[in-house]
Motif scaffolding. Structure first.
Motif, PDB file in Angstrom:
ATOM      1  N   PRO A 176       0.820  -1.219   0.000  1.00 44.08           N
ATOM      2  CA  PRO A 176       0.000   0.000   0.000  1.00 44.08           C
ATOM      3  C   PRO A 176       0.853   1.267   0.000  1.00 44.08           C
ATOM      4  O   PRO A 176       1.963   1.278   0.543  1.00 44.08           O
ATOM      5  CB  PRO A 176      -0.825  -0.111   1.296  1.00 44.08           C
ATOM      6  N   SER A 177       0.313   2.324  -0.597  1.00 39.11           N
ATOM      7  CA  SER A 177       1.060   3.595  -0.651  1.00 39.11           C
ATOM      8  C   SER A 177       0.251   4.714   0.007  1.00 39.11           C
ATOM      9  O   SER A 177       0.399   5.883  -0.325  1.00 39.11           O
ATOM     10  CB  SER A 177       1.380   3.946  -2.110  1.00 39.11           C
ATOM     11  N   ASP A 178      -0.614   4.327   0.951  1.00 42.60           N
ATOM     12  CA  ASP A 178      -1.426   5.313   1.671  1.00 42.60           C
ATOM     13  C   ASP A 178      -1.182   5.179   3.172  1.00 42.60           C
ATOM     14  O   ASP A 178      -0.138   4.684   3.589  1.00 42.60           O
ATOM     15  CB  ASP A 178      -2.908   5.144   1.312  1.00 42.60           C
ATOM     16  N   GLU A 179      -2.175   5.556   3.983  1.00 40.26           N
ATOM     17  CA  GLU A 179      -2.031   5.553   5.452  1.00 40.26           C
ATOM     18  C   GLU A 179      -1.722   4.171   6.036  1.00 40.26           C
ATOM     19  O   GLU A 179      -1.268   4.059   7.169  1.00 40.26           O
ATOM     20  CB  GLU A 179      -3.321   6.082   6.126  1.00 40.26           C
ATOM     21  N   ARG A 180      -1.969   3.102   5.274  1.00 39.49           N
ATOM     22  CA  ARG A 180      -1.666   1.751   5.767  1.00 39.49           C
ATOM     23  C   ARG A 180      -0.166   1.463   5.767  1.00 39.49           C
ATOM     24  O   ARG A 180       0.294   0.538   6.424  1.00 39.49           O
ATOM     25  CB  ARG A 180      -2.380   0.711   4.892  1.00 39.49           C
ATOM     26  N   ASN A 181       0.604   2.248   5.006  1.00 39.79           N
ATOM     27  CA  ASN A 181       2.051   2.046   4.923  1.00 39.79           C
ATOM     28  C   ASN A 181       2.735   2.766   6.093  1.00 39.79           C
ATOM     29  O   ASN A 181       2.442   3.928   6.373  1.00 39.79           O
ATOM     30  CB  ASN A 181       2.577   2.581   3.582  1.00 39.79           C
ATOM     31  N   LEU A 182       3.670   2.074   6.769  1.00 39.61           N
ATOM     32  CA  LEU A 182       4.340   2.663   7.938  1.00 39.61           C
ATOM     33  C   LEU A 182       5.184   3.885   7.580  1.00 39.61           C
ATOM     34  O   LEU A 182       5.384   4.772   8.415  1.00 39.61           O
ATOM     35  CB  LEU A 182       5.209   1.614   8.639  1.00 39.61           C
ATOM     36  N   VAL A 183       5.664   3.959   6.342  1.00 41.00           N
ATOM     37  CA  VAL A 183       6.426   5.137   5.893  1.00 41.00           C
ATOM     38  C   VAL A 183       5.509   6.362   5.900  1.00 41.00           C
ATOM     39  O   VAL A 183       5.867   7.438   6.389  1.00 41.00           O
ATOM     40  CB  VAL A 183       7.009   4.909   4.472  1.00 41.00           C
ATOM     41  N   TYR A 184       4.327   6.190   5.355  1.00 39.69           N
ATOM     42  CA  TYR A 184       3.332   7.264   5.314  1.00 39.69           C
ATOM     43  C   TYR A 184       2.974   7.691   6.745  1.00 39.69           C
ATOM     44  O   TYR A 184       2.944   8.879   7.070  1.00 39.69           O
ATOM     45  CB  TYR A 184       2.088   6.764   4.563  1.00 39.69           C
ATOM     46  N   LYS A 185       2.720   6.680   7.610  1.00 40.20           N
ATOM     47  CA  LYS A 185       2.361   6.959   9.018  1.00 40.20           C
ATOM     48  C   LYS A 185       3.454   7.762   9.718  1.00 40.20           C
ATOM     49  O   LYS A 185       3.179   8.697  10.461  1.00 40.20           O
ATOM     50  CB  LYS A 185       2.165   5.644   9.775  1.00 40.20           C
ATOM     51  N   ALA A 186       4.715   7.350   9.492  1.00 37.68           N
ATOM     52  CA  ALA A 186       5.847   8.014  10.155  1.00 37.68           C
ATOM     53  C   ALA A 186       5.983   9.467   9.688  1.00 37.68           C
ATOM     54  O   ALA A 186       6.163  10.378  10.503  1.00 37.68           O
ATOM     55  CB  ALA A 186       7.137   7.245   9.866  1.00 37.68           C
ATOM     56  N   ALA A 187       5.877   9.669   8.380  1.00 35.29           N
ATOM     57  CA  ALA A 187       5.978  11.033   7.833  1.00 35.29           C
ATOM     58  C   ALA A 187       4.847  11.900   8.376  1.00 35.29           C
ATOM     59  O   ALA A 187       5.065  13.043   8.809  1.00 35.29           O
ATOM     60  CB  ALA A 187       5.933  10.977   6.304  1.00 35.29           C
ATOM     61  N   LYS A 188       3.645  11.352   8.392  1.00 40.52           N
ATOM     62  CA  LYS A 188       2.462  12.106   8.857  1.00 40.52           C
ATOM     63  C   LYS A 188       2.595  12.456  10.340  1.00 40.52           C
ATOM     64  O   LYS A 188       2.253  13.572  10.756  1.00 40.52           O
ATOM     65  CB  LYS A 188       1.203  11.279   8.599  1.00 40.52           C
TER      66      LYS A 188
END
Length: 285
Positions: free
Chosen positions: A59-71
């Motif tokens: 996934p490339s949205d909120e389910r991805n930990l990279v996205y979560k960390a950046a947010k």
């Protein structure tokens, strides 16, 4: 900005019991290795986070930990600009090597640098636990004793230099499934974590490997015998010890000689037991 997200192996993994909150109390020795994903990050004027990944099933949205960390950091510090992130995965997914956690850790480090937030490593580690239990360690890297749910970290002496052969079979094991199949009252042998710490401090690789162990191993091998086959093959071809990492199914072998490791890698590739075969070194911080 280009960042490397390093994989980890568990040199020792013991579970002491289940806590009232549902988490398990662990004692582990973690070690980073020179196997990594790559994150490329750049600022953009349009607010928000755009994430692209080299595999369509990730996934490339909120389910991805990279996205979560950046947010997490961008929300806390009210960053008005946006960020564009490209994640190039190489660490196998659902493999017991903390690939997702390491990607998240790299994202925290990257956002901190990119937007000059001024956070220390300790500051990042304190926030990282909100994303996942392994993420603080992936910010820290190197050789560490992990306790609690994995978030209580003590840096220990550098592990003696050695070579690591990674073999992941074509199966995935979720951490959740590994814990569900774990029968704490039936664990007969526990790794000697304190003895391993002493051996690492004394730079005694040979004594350390004799104490290595992973309490998940027997339950997972019972379901997936290919893990045992990979372990046996590595040890027959020069590994001082081969063991499953984390909740599996990846197996790693410790070698004291690079040539032996390369020869074992060639045999493992030929056997077709492992989908991913990668020879590397440990990463000492």
């Amino acid at each position: 900005m280009r960042l490397r997200a390093l994989a980890k192996i568990n040199l020792g993994l013991d579970i002491l019991g289940k806590r009232e909150d549902g988490y398990h109390e662990v004692r582990m020795i973690m070690q980073t290795i020179q196997m990594y994903d790559v994150l490329e990050m750049k600022k953009k004027k349009i607010p928000g986070i755009s994430l692209a990944v080299n595999y369509p099933f990730i996934p490339s949205d909120e389910r991805n930990l990279v996205y979560k960390a950046a947010k997490l950091l961008m929300d806390e510090f009210q960053v008005e600009e946006g960020v564009s992130i490209h994640l190039d995965k190489f660490i196998p997914v659902a493999a017991g090597m903390a690939g997702g956690s390491s990607d998240a850790a790299a994202a925290l480090v990257g956002i901190n640098r990119l937007f000059r937030l001024g956070l220390t490593e300790r500051d990042l580690m304190e926030r990282a636990v909100n994303i996942g239990a392994d993420v603080p360690y992936c910010v820290m890297r190197g050789t560490a004793l992990a306790e609690g749910i994995g978030e209580k970290l003590t840096r220990i002496a550098r592990m003696p230099q050695c070579y690591v052969l990674v073999g992941k079979p074509g199966i995935n094991v979720s951490t959740k499934a590994a814990y569900e199949s774990l029968k704490l009252d039936q664990i007969q042998t526990h790794p000697d974590i304190d003895g391993m710490v002493r051996d690492i401090e004394n730079s005694d690789l040979y004594s350390m490997v004799n104490k290595m162990g992973n309490v998940f191993e027997s339950g997972i091998i019972g379901k997936y015998p290919v893990i045992r086959e990979i372990k046996d093959l590595m040890e027959e071809h020069g590994a001082l010890k081969a063991m499953m990492s984390g909740s599996g199914p990846t197996v790693f072998g410790i070698f004291d000689d690079k040539k032996k490791m390369e020869e074992a890698a060639a045999v493992l590739r030929e056997s077709r037991l492992a989908k991913t075969v990668f020879g590397t070194e440990i990463f000492n911080k």
